[in-house]
Design an enzyme around this catalytic site. Structure first.
Site, PDB file in Angstrom:
ATOM      1  N   CYS A   7       0.910  -1.203   0.141  1.00  0.00           N
ATOM      2  CA  CYS A   7       0.050  -0.131  -0.147  1.00  0.00           C
ATOM      3  C   CYS A   7       0.620   1.196  -0.054  1.00  0.00           C
ATOM      4  CB  CYS A   7      -0.775   0.025   1.182  1.00  0.00           C
ATOM      5  SG  CYS A   7      -1.909  -1.326   1.572  1.00  0.00           S
TER       6      CYS A   7
ATOM      7  N   ARG B 106       4.507   0.991  -6.214  1.00  0.00           N
ATOM      8  CA  ARG B 106       4.556   0.110  -5.389  1.00  0.00           C
ATOM      9  C   ARG B 106       3.375  -1.004  -5.517  1.00  0.00           C
ATOM     10  NH1 ARG B 106       6.299   2.955  -0.441  1.00  0.00           N
ATOM     11  NH2 ARG B 106       5.023   1.586   0.602  1.00  0.00           N
TER      12      ARG B 106
ATOM     13  N   TRP C 217      -2.948  -2.431  -1.679  1.00  0.00           N
ATOM     14  CA  TRP C 217      -2.646  -3.771  -2.260  1.00  0.00           C
ATOM     15  C   TRP C 217      -3.393  -4.737  -1.305  1.00  0.00           C
ATOM     16  CZ3 TRP C 217       1.034  -7.879  -0.942  1.00  0.00           C
ATOM     17  CH2 TRP C 217       1.256  -8.525  -2.108  1.00  0.00           C
TER      18      TRP C 217
ATOM     19  N   ASN D  44      -1.236   0.992   5.891  1.00  0.00           N
ATOM     20  CA  ASN D  44      -0.394   0.057   5.310  1.00  0.00           C
ATOM     21  C   ASN D  44       0.336  -1.021   6.342  1.00  0.00           C
ATOM     22  OD1 ASN D  44       1.477  -1.385   3.549  1.00  0.00           O
ATOM     23  ND2 ASN D  44       3.039   0.175   3.691  1.00  0.00           N
ATOM     24  N   GLY D  45      -0.140  -2.253   6.070  1.00  0.00           N
ATOM     25  CA  GLY D  45       0.153  -3.279   6.856  1.00  0.00           C
ATOM     26  C   GLY D  45      -0.868  -4.033   7.316  1.00  0.00           C
TER      27      GLY D  45
ATOM     28  N   GLU E 104      17.678 -15.015 -12.825  1.00  0.00           N
ATOM     29  CA  GLU E 104      17.265 -13.677 -12.840  1.00  0.00           C
ATOM     30  C   GLU E 104      16.414 -13.294 -13.996  1.00  0.00           C
ATOM     31  OE1 GLU E 104      16.749 -11.280 -10.924  1.00  0.00           O
ATOM     32  OE2 GLU E 104      16.646  -9.699 -12.037  1.00  0.00           O
TER      33      GLU E 104
ATOM     34  N   LYS F 230      12.734 -12.160 -14.542  1.00  0.00           N
ATOM     35  CA  LYS F 230      12.307 -10.988 -15.269  1.00  0.00           C
ATOM     36  C   LYS F 230      11.183 -11.167 -16.194  1.00  0.00           C
ATOM     37  CE  LYS F 230      13.574  -8.146 -13.260  1.00  0.00           C
ATOM     38  NZ  LYS F 230      14.011  -8.842 -12.181  1.00  0.00           N
TER      39      LYS F 230
ATOM     40  N   GLU G 167       7.805 -12.279 -14.475  1.00  0.00           N
ATOM     41  CA  GLU G 167       7.135 -11.214 -13.706  1.00  0.00           C
ATOM     42  C   GLU G 167       6.558 -10.165 -14.596  1.00  0.00           C
ATOM     43  OE1 GLU G 167       9.336  -9.033 -10.563  1.00  0.00           O
ATOM     44  OE2 GLU G 167      10.954  -9.219 -11.760  1.00  0.00           O
TER      45      GLU G 167
ATOM     46  N   HIS H  85      19.445 -34.041 -15.961  1.00  0.00           N
ATOM     47  CA  HIS H  85      18.889 -34.853 -14.957  1.00  0.00           C
ATOM     48  C   HIS H  85      17.500 -34.531 -14.887  1.00  0.00           C
ATOM     49  CE1 HIS H  85      22.800 -35.677 -13.695  1.00  0.00           C
ATOM     50  NE2 HIS H  85      23.351 -34.531 -13.957  1.00  0.00           N
TER      51      HIS H  85
ATOM     52  N   LYS I 233       5.894  -3.646  -5.666  1.00  0.00           N
ATOM     53  CA  LYS I 233       7.391  -3.194  -5.585  1.00  0.00           C
ATOM     54  C   LYS I 233       8.182  -3.553  -4.438  1.00  0.00           C
ATOM     55  CE  LYS I 233      11.326  -1.600  -7.030  1.00  0.00           C
ATOM     56  NZ  LYS I 233      12.222  -2.316  -8.201  1.00  0.00           N
TER      57      LYS I 233
END
Ligand code: AGP
Length: 612
Positions: A2, A27, A73, A99-100, A485, A489, A492, A508, A607
Site C-alpha cells: 500500500c 508500489r 494492495w 499500510n500493514g 534472474e 524478469k 514477472e 537430470h 514493488k
C-alpha cells in the site's frame, strides 16, 4: 504494498494527494481513495487506478487544506470500493488510512461488535479506526492519545494516518514495521510511505521509527512520542533525491529508463569506494567490522527475489576470492526453519526497498541469535538499513519499475567490492590480482554501456519469441544466478512461464522439456567452462530446441551452433553477471511491451512486499 500520503498546510490538499498517489503507483495496488477535511469530512474511494478514482470524484467537493490518500494492495478483503481506504469510524468522526496487517483484528472486531459496532468492510483497517473511536469516546481523549492507546492493543504491522473531524488542525501518524516519512515544508507538512511524493516540496524529512506516533499541525508543528508517551526528538534528514529521478524523462516505462541508467548507477555505486590509480577498494560501512567479517566462520545471506539472485552471485564471489564459506537463504524460509546461527556468523541482508517483511524478520532473528548483521539496501533510511549493525547503500536512485534492474546490478557491484575488500584483507588474492580486478571493475560502466547496444538485436529476437508459453534459461558458474534472474524478469512482466537452471543440470530431467517449441536462452560468456557450455548447447540443439545464446564478442564457435546470438563485451569471470544480465533485462522488457503488458506495474505484484 500500500501507499500512504497526507497533507496539512495552506494549499489545497486534493491535488497534492492525487499527485502523491501517482508517485506511489509503482508500489503496486488495486484501489485508491482520499479523505479531505473542510467543514465536512469528504471520503472518496474506488477500486482500480488513481485515474478511476479521479473520474469517480468528478466535480464533487474536494475543497480542504487537510487530507490523506491511499493506494491499497489487498490483504484482508477483495479489491472493491468498500474495502478501499480511507475507512471511517462508526460515527464518521474519524478517518484512517493504513499500510500493514493487524494480526489480532478478528479478536478486536468481536469485542467491538459486542459493544455495538457494525462494519461496512472486511478489512482489518476499519476495525482499527473503530477501536480508536471506542477508546476516544470512552475517555473523552484527544485523537493522538486515543491512537496511542489503541495501538498498545494491536499486534501486527502498521503505517497509519488519522484525521479527527472535530479536531481539524492536525493529522496523527504512526508506524510499526511499515515505513512512514514526515516531510517538513514551509508552514506545511507531508506524510508518505516513502520520500517520492514529498521530494518536490521539501528535502527535510523525518523517518518515523517503530512504535513512534507523530502529530503534525500548523499551530504546533511536528511532535513525536513513542507508544509509552515519551516525547522523542525527531532527527531531521536532508534527502538528496531529485525530482528528475522519479520522472520517466522521455522513456515509455520506468523499467526501460532504469535499464539505461545502469552505466551511471554502477559508477555511482563505486564512487569513493574504488580507486583504480591508487589500487584500493574501501567500503565505509564495512571498515568498523572488516576484521570480524573477514574472520567469520560463515556468511549467511538472506534476501528475496532478485536480491536473492544477487546473493547467489555473492556466494561465488566471496568463496572464490575471499575463501569465506557463504550460504544463501530465502529469507522467508530462513526465518521459520529454526536455523543454526552463532556469534561467529555474519548475516548479510540484501534488499532494494529495505522493507521486505521476510528479509527484515530473518535479520531480526539473526540479531537475536548474536550474529553481526550487514545491510545492502538502495532506499536510504529504510527499515533494514536502520536495523543492521552496519551496511552500505548501492546509490542506484529510486527504482520505480516493479521489475528490479539497476538495483540488481548495484547490489552485484557492491558485493564485488565487498568480496575484493575481504580478499585483500585476508590475502587470499595477490596484489597483482587485486589490481587486475580493480582495474577491470573500473571498466564495467563503459562495458555495460557497450552491452546496451545489443538492444536492437534483442528487440528483433523478441519478435520471434513473444508468443511462446514457456522458456528455459541456462547458465553455468557465475552465470547460473543470471539464468535465474533472466527467468524471473520474463515471468514477472510478460506472464510467460520461465525457468532458470544450471546448464549441466539439464540432463537430470528438464531436457525432457526440449522440443522445437521451447526457446532456450543460454548465457554462454564463461571462459573457464566454454567447451562445457558449448556441449550443453549441443545437447539442446540435438533435441530441436531453439537456442538464443548470450556470448562474448567474437565467439565464432557459438555463432555457428546457436540459432541466435547476442554479443556483449567480455570481462573477468567474476564480473560477467554485470554484463550478461543486460540482454536478459532488455529481452523481458521488449517481450512484455510486445505482449501489451503493464511493464512498470505487472499484475498481482508490489514493488516491495512489506507483508508476509
Ligand atoms: C524483482 O524484479 C522483484 N520485484 C522482486 O523479486 C524483488 O526483488 C523482491 O521482492 C525483493 O525486494 P527487495 O529487494 O526490495 O527486498
Amino acid at each position: 504494498m500500500c501507499g500512504i500520503v497526507g497533507y496539512i498546510g495552506s494549499k489545497e490538499a486534493y491535488p497534492i494527494l492525487i499527485k502523491g498517489l501517482k508517485r506511489l503507483e509503482y508500489r503496486g495496488y488495486d484501489s485508491a481513495g482520499v479523505a479531505i477535511l473542510n467543514d465536512s469530512l469528504n471520503v472518496y474511494k474506488k477500486k482500480g487506478k488513481v485515474n478511476d478514482l479521479i473520474k469517480s470524484i468528478g466535480e464533487s467537493n474536494t475543497q480542504g487544506k487537510t487530507g490523506i490518500g491511499h493506494t491499497r494492495w489487498a490483504t484482508h478483503g477483495i479489491p472493491d470500493d468498500n474495502n478501499a481506504h480511507p475507512h471511517m469510524s462508526g460515527s464518521e468522526r474519524l478517518v484512517i488510512i493504513h499500510n500493514g496487517i493487524i494480526e489480532n483484528y478478528s479478536t478486536i472486531k468481536i469485542w467491538l461488535e459486542s459493544q455495538g459496532h457494525t462494519f461496512k468492510s472486511e478489512t482489518d483497517t476499519e476495525v482499527l479506526i473503530h477501536l480508536i473511536e471506542e477508546i476516544q469516546e470512552e475517555g473523552g481523549l484527544l485523537i493522538e492519545e486515543a491512537v496511542r492507546l489503541a495501538l498498545t492493543k494491536v499486534v501486527g504491522a502498521y503505517a497509519i494516518a488519522v484525521i479527527d473531524r472535530l479536531d481539524p488542525n492536525k493529522i496523527v501518524a504512526a508506524r510499526k514495521s511499515s515505513p512512514l516519512v514526515v516531510g517538513i515544508g514551509e508552514g506545511e507538512f507531508f506524510i508518505a510511505s516513502d520520500a517520492t511524493p514529498i521530494v518536490e516540496y521539501t528535502n527535510q524529512v523525518v523517518y518515523l521509527d517503530d512504535n513512534e506516533i507523530a502529530v503534525v499541525s500548523i499551530e504546533e508543528g511536528l511532535k513525536v512520542m513513542n507508544i509509552k508517551k515519551e516525547i522523542q526528538i525527531p532527527l531531521i534528514h536532508e534527502i538528496d533525491l531529485k525530482i528528475e529521478a522519479i520522472e520517466k524523462e522521455g522513456y515509455d516505462y520506468f523499467m526501460h529508463k532504469e535499464i539505461y541508467e545502469q552505466p551511471t548507477t554502477i559508477a555511482d555505486c563505486m564512487r569513493g569506494r574504488l580507486n583504480v590509480q591508487e589500487g584500493w577498494v574501501r567500503l565505509g560501512g564495512l571498515s568498523q567490522y572488516k576484521n570480524r567479517i573477514s574472520k567469520a566462520n560463515r556468511i549467511i545471506i538472506v534476501a528475496c527475489g532478485t536480491s536473492w539472485h544477487s546473493g547467489l552471485i555473492a556466494e561465488y564471489l566471496i568463496e572464490d576470492l575471499a575463501r569465506i564459506p557463504v550460504e544463501v537463504e530465502y529469507a522467508s524460509e530462513f526465518r521459520y526453519r529454526n536455523p543454526i546461527i552463532s556469534e561467529n556468523d555474519v548475516v548479510i541482508a540484501i534488499s532494494q526497498s529495505g522493507e521486505t517483511a521476510d528479509t527484515l524478520a530473518a535479520l531480526e532473528l539473526a540479531k537475536r541469535m548474536g550474529a553481526l548483521t550487514f545491510g545492502i539496501c538502495n532506499v536510504v533510511g529504510s527499515s533494514i538499513a536502520r536495523v543492521t549493525d552496519a551496511g552500505s547503500y548501492i546509490h542506484a536512485g529510486p527504482e520505480i519499475g516493479v521489475a528490479s534492474t539497476k538495483a540488481f546490478t548495484g547490489q552485484v557491484t557492491l558485493l564485488s567490492l565487498l568480496a575484493l575488500s575481504l580478499a585483500n584483507e585476508k590475502g587470499t588474492i595477490s596484489r597483482s590480482q587485486y589490481q587486475e580486478y580493480i582495474t577491470e571493475l573500473g571498466q564495467i560502466p563503459a562495458k555495460v554501456k557497450a552491452a546496451l547496444s545489443c538492444n536492437e538485436r534483442v528487440k528483433e529476437i523478441s519478435t520471434k519469441i513473444q508468443n511462446t508459453t514457456n522458456a528455459l534459461y541456462l547458465g553455468r558458474g557465475y552465470n547460473f544466478p543470471v539464468a535465474l534472474e533472466g527467468a524471473l524478469k520474463l515471468k514477472e512482466i510478460s506472464y510467460i512461464h520461465a525457468e532458470g537452471y544450471p546448464a549441466a543440470e539439464m540432463k537430470h530431467g528438464p531436457i525432457a522439456l526440449i522440443d522445437e517449441n521451447m526457446p532456450v536462452f543460454v548465457i554462454a560468456t564463461n571462459v573457464s567452462a566454454h567447451e562445457k557450455i558449448v556441449s550443453n548447447i549441443q545437447e539442446v540443439k540435438a533435441r530441436k530446441g531453439v537456442v538464443i545464446a548470450v556470448v562474448n564478442e567474437g565467439d565464432k564457435i557459438l555463432e555457428k551452433i546457436a540459432d541466435y546470438i547476442i554479443e556483449i563485451p567480455s570481462t573477468l569471470e567474476p564480473f560477467t553477471p554485470l554484463l550478461s544480465v543486460i540482454p536478459m533485462q532488455l529481452l523481458s522488457y521488449h517481450i512484455a511491451v510486445m505482449r501489451g503488458c503493464n511493464v512498470d506495474q505487472p499484475r498481482n505484484l508490489a514493488k516491495s512486499v512489506t507483508v508476509e
